[in-house]
Design an enzyme around this catalytic site. Structure first.
Site, PDB file in Angstrom:
ATOM      1  N   CYS A  71      41.669  44.933  -0.525  1.00 36.39           N
ATOM      2  CA  CYS A  71      41.410  45.714   1.118  1.00 36.39           C
ATOM      3  C   CYS A  71      42.644  45.919   2.340  1.00 36.39           C
ATOM      4  O   CYS A  71      42.555  47.561   2.878  1.00 36.39           O
ATOM      5  CB  CYS A  71      40.962  44.803   2.004  1.00 36.39           C
ATOM      6  SG  CYS A  71      38.654  44.273   1.927  1.00 36.39           S
TER       7      CYS A  71
HETATM    8  C1  BEZ Z   1      40.502  42.116  -1.611  1.00 39.29           C
HETATM    9  O1  BEZ Z   1      39.986  43.028  -0.939  1.00 39.29           O
HETATM   10  O2  BEZ Z   1      41.184  42.421  -3.027  1.00 39.29           O
HETATM   11  C2  BEZ Z   1      38.472  42.041  -2.149  1.00 39.29           C
HETATM   12  C3  BEZ Z   1      38.040  41.566  -1.162  1.00 39.29           C
HETATM   13  C4  BEZ Z   1      36.708  40.642  -1.218  1.00 39.29           C
HETATM   14  C5  BEZ Z   1      36.915  39.708  -2.360  1.00 39.29           C
HETATM   15  C6  BEZ Z   1      38.017  39.765  -2.708  1.00 39.29           C
HETATM   16  C7  BEZ Z   1      39.143  40.898  -2.894  1.00 39.29           C
END
Ligand code: BEZ
Length: 256
Positions: A71
């Site tokens: 994200c």
């Molecule tokens: C991420 O954006 O890296 C992520 C989001 C939710 C769970 C695991 C990773």
């Protein structure tokens, strides 16, 4: 609407749909559907969707959570491209499962540590109400987080494009912008857009029943087959904004 379809499919025995899905999904957004108006709390204050969107297009995207790696990279990329969305009359609206407080702390950190200023509103969908409405919760992928789903919504509030990406795969902002260009080109000129197209390249003449292109194309038709006819770039080469400086760069070269 969707529920009725599942019921008919069950009665006609034409397809098997996971039981849980048939029970839970009331509306699965489809291209052409009108997005209902909604109110939400965002990092920029309360928002009423129709009023906020105004005459603009909207790129509505979900992402799972604040302070997560994939994200983070998506938010940095979107922040660097705000002017490119703006240039296409597209407003960014994010949907995240984290609270407003967590998202604001995270945005502060993105600004301090990575120089990314998050100016667009991010909805705090902690109850997963909008995520559910837009079909962003895919239970086999995650019981906790929304997947990365994106909807391009036109100024008429109709959904024009939908894409879904798994939890751990970041979206490609260049591809998002390219797809927006493609949809807006079809709207503006009534042409088809070929595979791997980029703005500035040739487009396609459509079958007769779809009507004529909305630009003077006859001098530029390139006929490959009776059903495959290219026409030159209907746009005059548009300047693109450089991601880092926000200044104009060389236009994409027009093909043919
Ligand atoms: C991420 O954006 O890296 C992520 C989001 C939710 C769970 C695991 C990773």
């Amino acid at each position: 609407m969707t529920y009725k379809l599942f019921e008919e499919m069950r009665l006609l025995r034409v397809a098997r749909v996971p039981h849980r899905y048939a029970r839970q999904v009331r509306w699965l957004p489809q291209i052409g559907d009108v997005v209902p108006d909604f109110k939400a709390e965002t990092t920029n204050g309360p928002l009423s969707f129709y009023e906020w969107a105004g005459e603009s297009w909207t790129y509505l995207f979900s992402h799972p959570a604040a302070f997560t790696p994939v994200c983070t990279t998506e938010m940095v990329s979107l922040a660097a491209n705000v002017l490119n969305f703006d240039q296409r009359n597209v407003k960014l609206l994010g949907l995240c499962g984290s609270s407003l407080e967590d998202q604001r702390r995270w945005h502060g950190d993105l600004s301090r540590s990575l120089g990314a200023e998050i100016s667009f509103p991010m909805i705090a969908d902690t109850q997963r109400i909008l995520s559910q409405l837009f079909g962003m919760l895919h239970w086999e992928e995650s019981c906790e987080f929304a997947i990365r789903k994106s909807l391009l919504i036109g100024p008429d509030r109709k959904i024009r494009m939908i894409s879904e990406t798994p939890l751990l795969v970041g979206r490609n902002t260049d591809e998002v912008l390219r797809s927006i260009d493609a949809v807006q080109t079809v709207d503006a000129y009534n042409v088809g857009v070929p595979a791997d197209w980029k703005k500035g390249q040739e487009c396609l003449l459509l079958p007769g029943e779809c009507g004529e292109p909305r630009f003077d194309h006859w001098h530029s038709a390139r006929i490959v087959r009776s059903y495959l006819k290219f026409v030159a770039n209907p746009w005059r080469s548009a300047p693109r904004l450089d991601r880092s400086s926000g200044t104009d760069t060389a236009p994409i070269a027009a093909a043919a």
